[in-house]
Motif scaffolding. Structure first.
Motif, PDB file in Angstrom:
ATOM      1  N   GLU A 180      53.623  -9.771  71.220  1.00 30.53           N
ATOM      2  CA  GLU A 180      53.358  -9.893  70.049  1.00 30.53           C
ATOM      3  C   GLU A 180      53.647  -9.584  69.141  1.00 30.53           C
ATOM      4  OE1 GLU A 180      50.671  -7.787  66.229  1.00 30.53           O
ATOM      5  OE2 GLU A 180      50.096  -7.698  68.107  1.00 30.53           O
ATOM      6  N   GLU A 181      55.745  -8.172  69.468  1.00 22.47           N
ATOM      7  CA  GLU A 181      56.136  -7.953  68.713  1.00 22.47           C
ATOM      8  C   GLU A 181      57.554  -9.499  68.908  1.00 22.47           C
ATOM      9  OE1 GLU A 181      59.572  -5.908  66.442  1.00 22.47           O
ATOM     10  OE2 GLU A 181      56.963  -5.221  66.742  1.00 22.47           O
ATOM     11  N   PHE A 182      57.712  -9.570  70.146  1.00 24.91           N
ATOM     12  CA  PHE A 182      58.428 -10.284  70.516  1.00 24.91           C
ATOM     13  C   PHE A 182      58.523 -11.332  69.384  1.00 24.91           C
ATOM     14  CE2 PHE A 182      59.727 -14.171  73.012  1.00 24.91           C
ATOM     15  CZ  PHE A 182      61.364 -14.233  73.060  1.00 24.91           C
ATOM     16  N   CYS A 183      57.066 -12.723  70.145  1.00 27.30           N
ATOM     17  CA  CYS A 183      56.495 -14.086  69.409  1.00 27.30           C
ATOM     18  C   CYS A 183      56.937 -13.433  67.316  1.00 27.30           C
ATOM     19  CB  CYS A 183      55.084 -14.073  69.810  1.00 27.30           C
ATOM     20  SG  CYS A 183      54.951 -14.413  71.384  1.00 27.30           S
ATOM     21  N   PHE A 184      56.483 -11.929  66.897  1.00 25.72           N
ATOM     22  CA  PHE A 184      57.190 -12.680  65.721  1.00 25.72           C
ATOM     23  C   PHE A 184      57.866 -12.032  65.536  1.00 25.72           C
ATOM     24  CE2 PHE A 184      57.692  -9.135  61.946  1.00 25.72           C
ATOM     25  CZ  PHE A 184      56.815  -9.360  60.790  1.00 25.72           C
ATOM     26  N   LYS A 185      59.024 -11.601  65.664  1.00 17.60           N
ATOM     27  CA  LYS A 185      60.330 -11.856  65.775  1.00 17.60           C
ATOM     28  C   LYS A 185      61.029 -13.343  65.866  1.00 17.60           C
ATOM     29  CE  LYS A 185      61.627  -6.724  66.981  1.00 17.60           C
ATOM     30  NZ  LYS A 185      62.372  -6.058  67.786  1.00 17.60           N
ATOM     31  N   PHE A 186      60.513 -13.943  66.777  1.00 17.87           N
ATOM     32  CA  PHE A 186      60.778 -15.301  66.407  1.00 17.87           C
ATOM     33  C   PHE A 186      60.807 -16.838  66.203  1.00 17.87           C
ATOM     34  CE2 PHE A 186      60.420 -20.023  68.077  1.00 17.87           C
ATOM     35  CZ  PHE A 186      61.453 -20.161  69.279  1.00 17.87           C
ATOM     36  N   CYS A 187      59.106 -16.181  65.390  1.00 12.72           N
ATOM     37  CA  CYS A 187      58.717 -16.287  64.239  1.00 12.72           C
ATOM     38  C   CYS A 187      59.691 -16.266  63.016  1.00 12.72           C
ATOM     39  CB  CYS A 187      57.254 -16.597  63.534  1.00 12.72           C
ATOM     40  SG  CYS A 187      55.815 -16.753  65.061  1.00 12.72           S
ATOM     41  N   VAL A 188      59.842 -14.718  62.513  1.00 13.31           N
ATOM     42  CA  VAL A 188      60.369 -14.674  61.518  1.00 13.31           C
ATOM     43  C   VAL A 188      62.111 -15.334  61.685  1.00 13.31           C
ATOM     44  CG1 VAL A 188      61.882 -12.735  60.782  1.00 13.31           C
ATOM     45  CG2 VAL A 188      59.287 -12.760  60.568  1.00 13.31           C
ATOM     46  N   ASN A 189      62.723 -15.063  62.819  1.00 13.25           N
ATOM     47  CA  ASN A 189      63.944 -15.427  63.019  1.00 13.25           C
ATOM     48  C   ASN A 189      64.123 -17.333  62.800  1.00 13.25           C
ATOM     49  OD1 ASN A 189      64.625 -13.358  63.272  1.00 13.25           O
ATOM     50  ND2 ASN A 189      65.362 -13.278  65.560  1.00 13.25           N
ATOM     51  N   HIS A 190      63.301 -17.836  63.107  1.00 16.80           N
ATOM     52  CA  HIS A 190      62.588 -19.143  62.970  1.00 16.80           C
ATOM     53  C   HIS A 190      62.141 -19.834  62.167  1.00 16.80           C
ATOM     54  CE1 HIS A 190      64.815 -18.291  67.173  1.00 16.80           C
ATOM     55  NE2 HIS A 190      65.165 -19.301  66.736  1.00 16.80           N
ATOM     56  N   LEU A 191      62.084 -18.733  60.876  1.00 11.72           N
ATOM     57  CA  LEU A 191      60.922 -19.442  60.120  1.00 11.72           C
ATOM     58  C   LEU A 191      60.818 -19.942  59.191  1.00 11.72           C
ATOM     59  CD1 LEU A 191      58.168 -17.352  58.462  1.00 11.72           C
ATOM     60  CD2 LEU A 191      59.877 -16.723  56.649  1.00 11.72           C
ATOM     61  N   THR A 192      61.856 -20.976  58.642  1.00 15.84           N
ATOM     62  CA  THR A 192      61.901 -22.009  57.681  1.00 15.84           C
ATOM     63  C   THR A 192      60.953 -23.806  59.025  1.00 15.84           C
ATOM     64  OG1 THR A 192      63.544 -21.999  56.666  1.00 15.84           O
ATOM     65  CG2 THR A 192      63.451 -24.447  56.764  1.00 15.84           C
ATOM     66  N   GLN A 193      60.995 -23.065  59.884  1.00 16.70           N
ATOM     67  CA  GLN A 193      61.086 -24.621  61.236  1.00 16.70           C
ATOM     68  C   GLN A 193      59.439 -23.931  61.504  1.00 16.70           C
ATOM     69  OE1 GLN A 193      64.808 -23.411  64.060  1.00 16.70           O
ATOM     70  NE2 GLN A 193      64.090 -25.901  63.940  1.00 16.70           N
ATOM     71  N   VAL A 194      59.020 -23.171  61.668  1.00 17.23           N
ATOM     72  CA  VAL A 194      58.024 -22.515  62.024  1.00 17.23           C
ATOM     73  C   VAL A 194      56.766 -22.851  61.036  1.00 17.23           C
ATOM     74  CG1 VAL A 194      56.385 -20.308  62.957  1.00 17.23           C
ATOM     75  CG2 VAL A 194      58.841 -20.597  64.013  1.00 17.23           C
ATOM     76  N   THR A 195      57.163 -22.337  60.205  1.00 19.70           N
ATOM     77  CA  THR A 195      56.196 -22.619  59.116  1.00 19.70           C
ATOM     78  C   THR A 195      55.834 -24.342  58.528  1.00 19.70           C
ATOM     79  OG1 THR A 195      57.865 -23.053  56.685  1.00 19.70           O
ATOM     80  CG2 THR A 195      56.457 -21.109  57.806  1.00 19.70           C
ATOM     81  N   GLN A 196      56.816 -25.190  58.971  1.00 19.55           N
ATOM     82  CA  GLN A 196      56.290 -26.830  59.327  1.00 19.55           C
ATOM     83  C   GLN A 196      55.955 -27.129  60.202  1.00 19.55           C
ATOM     84  OE1 GLN A 196      57.553 -27.830  56.295  1.00 19.55           O
ATOM     85  NE2 GLN A 196      58.153 -25.633  56.356  1.00 19.55           N
ATOM     86  N   THR A 197      55.492 -26.518  61.313  1.00 18.75           N
ATOM     87  CA  THR A 197      54.615 -27.128  62.541  1.00 18.75           C
ATOM     88  C   THR A 197      52.730 -26.969  62.385  1.00 18.75           C
ATOM     89  OG1 THR A 197      53.725 -24.742  63.205  1.00 18.75           O
ATOM     90  CG2 THR A 197      56.567 -25.435  63.909  1.00 18.75           C
ATOM     91  N   GLU A 198      52.511 -28.206  62.445  1.00 13.99           N
ATOM     92  CA  GLU A 198      51.002 -27.792  63.028  1.00 13.99           C
ATOM     93  C   GLU A 198      50.220 -26.475  62.760  1.00 13.99           C
ATOM     94  OE1 GLU A 198      47.028 -30.566  64.655  1.00 13.99           O
ATOM     95  OE2 GLU A 198      49.522 -31.225  64.968  1.00 13.99           O
TER      96      GLU A 198
END
Length: 223
Positions: A180-198
């Protein structure tokens, strides 16, 4: 690995995804070397682990079948009882499964359940990240902590912008804190791209609010 590697000095131990030291030395030593002698003589001797690996899903020697999605997986009841507490309990005389020759499995997919049974014979897992989520669910249900860690490693290696939020959701659902911590950090580090995904917009509202709140505390939003 650490030390001299392809002309560069690695001062701190670095995690690789190799499963044997032979591969590490062959790929990263300069020059490429073997760290032990290799015997080229023909040898018919087979270790216990090699024999188990060979006999997985072999109809000739097995005494039990699992039927999953209409496909059969052949196994040895004794191996399952030795390797897994879940099966040790299942095959006690008072359980109906102990008298069956074919056991139907409906809660998991064929690739996931076959990979789980193969893990009991080989100690290894070979699945794409999307299927590893299902295997993580199984490992959590059966209290197989080592398998759970292997699934987390597969998911970490296979995380992308497109599947990051799906994997984060799975890690939270199956109480895999490190993942969970690993995936969370990945999402934060790629926040703009992640928030555009389905996947991001398909998540339920409560989790989305919790993610935004947690991301803000981590400094994802500067203003």
């Amino acid at each position: 690995m650490w030390g001299q590697c392809r002309g560069q000095l690695i001062s701190m131990p670095h995690l690789t995804h190799f499963t044997s030291t032979d591969d590490v030395f062959a790929c990263f030593a300069t020059p490429s070397v073997m760290w032990r002698l290799v015997c080229m003589e023909h040898d018919d001797f087979m270790t216990v682990s090699e024999a188990l690996r060979k006999e997985f899903d072999s109809p000739e020697t097995t005494d039990l079948k699992f039927s999953v999605d209409g496909k059969c997986i052949h196994v040895h009841k004794a191996v399952l009882k030795i390797r897994c507490e879940h099966f040790r309990s299942m095959f006690r005389s008072q359980w109906t499964e102990d008298q069956q020759e074919v056991i139907e499995i409906s809660q998991f997919s064929y690739p996931v359940y076959r990979s789980f049974l193969q893990f009991l014979y080989t100690d290894s897992v070979d699945l794409p990240p999307e299927d590893a989520i299902g295997l993580l669910d199984l490992a959590t249900s059966y209290c197989e902590n080592h398998l759970k860690r292997l699934c987390q490693q597969i998911i970490k290696r296979g995380i992308t912008v497109e599947n990051a939020f799906t994997l984060l959701s799975a890690a939270i659902r199956y109480d895999a804190e490190d993942l969970e911590e690993f995936c969370f950090k990945f999402c934060v580090n790629h926040l703009t791209q992640v928030t555009q995904t389905e996947a991001f917009w398909q998540v339920e509202g409560a989790m989305l609010k919790e993610f935004i709140s947690r991301a803000s505390r981590s400094g994802a939003f500067k203003n």
